[in-house]
Design a protein around this motif. Structure first.
Motif, mmCIF file in Angstrom:
data_model
loop_
_atom_site.group_PDB
_atom_site.id
_atom_site.type_symbol
_atom_site.label_atom_id
_atom_site.label_comp_id
_atom_site.label_asym_id
_atom_site.label_seq_id
_atom_site.Cartn_x
_atom_site.Cartn_y
_atom_site.Cartn_z
ATOM 1 N N MET A 16 13.687 -44.278 -30.051
ATOM 2 C CA MET A 16 12.648 -43.466 -29.895
ATOM 3 C C MET A 16 12.111 -42.977 -28.570
ATOM 4 N N PHE A 17 11.819 -44.065 -27.750
ATOM 5 C CA PHE A 17 11.561 -44.112 -26.278
ATOM 6 C C PHE A 17 12.569 -43.136 -25.557
ATOM 7 N N HIS A 19 14.624 -41.028 -26.540
ATOM 8 C CA HIS A 19 14.691 -39.620 -27.116
ATOM 9 C C HIS A 19 13.456 -39.073 -26.562
ATOM 10 N N GLU A 20 12.385 -39.719 -26.509
ATOM 11 C CA GLU A 20 11.230 -38.978 -25.797
ATOM 12 C C GLU A 20 11.544 -38.608 -24.301
ATOM 13 N N LYS A 24 11.416 -34.757 -22.465
ATOM 14 C CA LYS A 24 10.756 -34.555 -21.370
ATOM 15 C C LYS A 24 11.532 -33.912 -20.440
#
Length: 104
Positions: A16-17, A19-20, A24
């Motif tokens: 998830m990190f 992907h974020e 960004k």
């Protein structure tokens, strides 16, 4: 069992990190060509109307209506509607002449 669960959660958080971070980075890019390529890639991944018609006629009708509404919206709010020489001249003249304010 608990260790497996923790490892699974760690992996999920990590994914998830990552992907974020990727989102960004993509959001920061303001290049026209990048946006065009992204749009083309999304269009390519979409099912065409004919394929959708074969699979689900009702969904195809909804998609057609959505595309038509989008097209109408684009036509109503043209970004470059003041680009013709005639319109530019009228706008320039209207700035100085109060009688021509409504003319366009």
């Amino acid at each position: 069992a608990r260790e497996e669960m923790l490892n699974k959660l760690r992996k999920q958080r990590s994914l998830m990190f990552q992907h974020e971070i990727k989102l960004k980075r993509i959001k920061k890019i303001k290049s026209r060509t990048f946006r065009k390529l992204l749009k083309k890639r999304k269009e390519k991944n979409k099912l065409s109307i004919a394929e959708l018609e074969a699979l689900d006629p009702q969904a195809a009708e909804q998609e057609k209506a959505k595309q038509e509404a989008k097209r109408i919206q684009e036509r109503m709010s043209l970004k470059h509607k003041n680009t013709s020489k005639r319109v530019q001249r009228l706008i320039r003249l209207a700035k100085n002449n109060p009688a021509m304010k409504g003319v366009q």
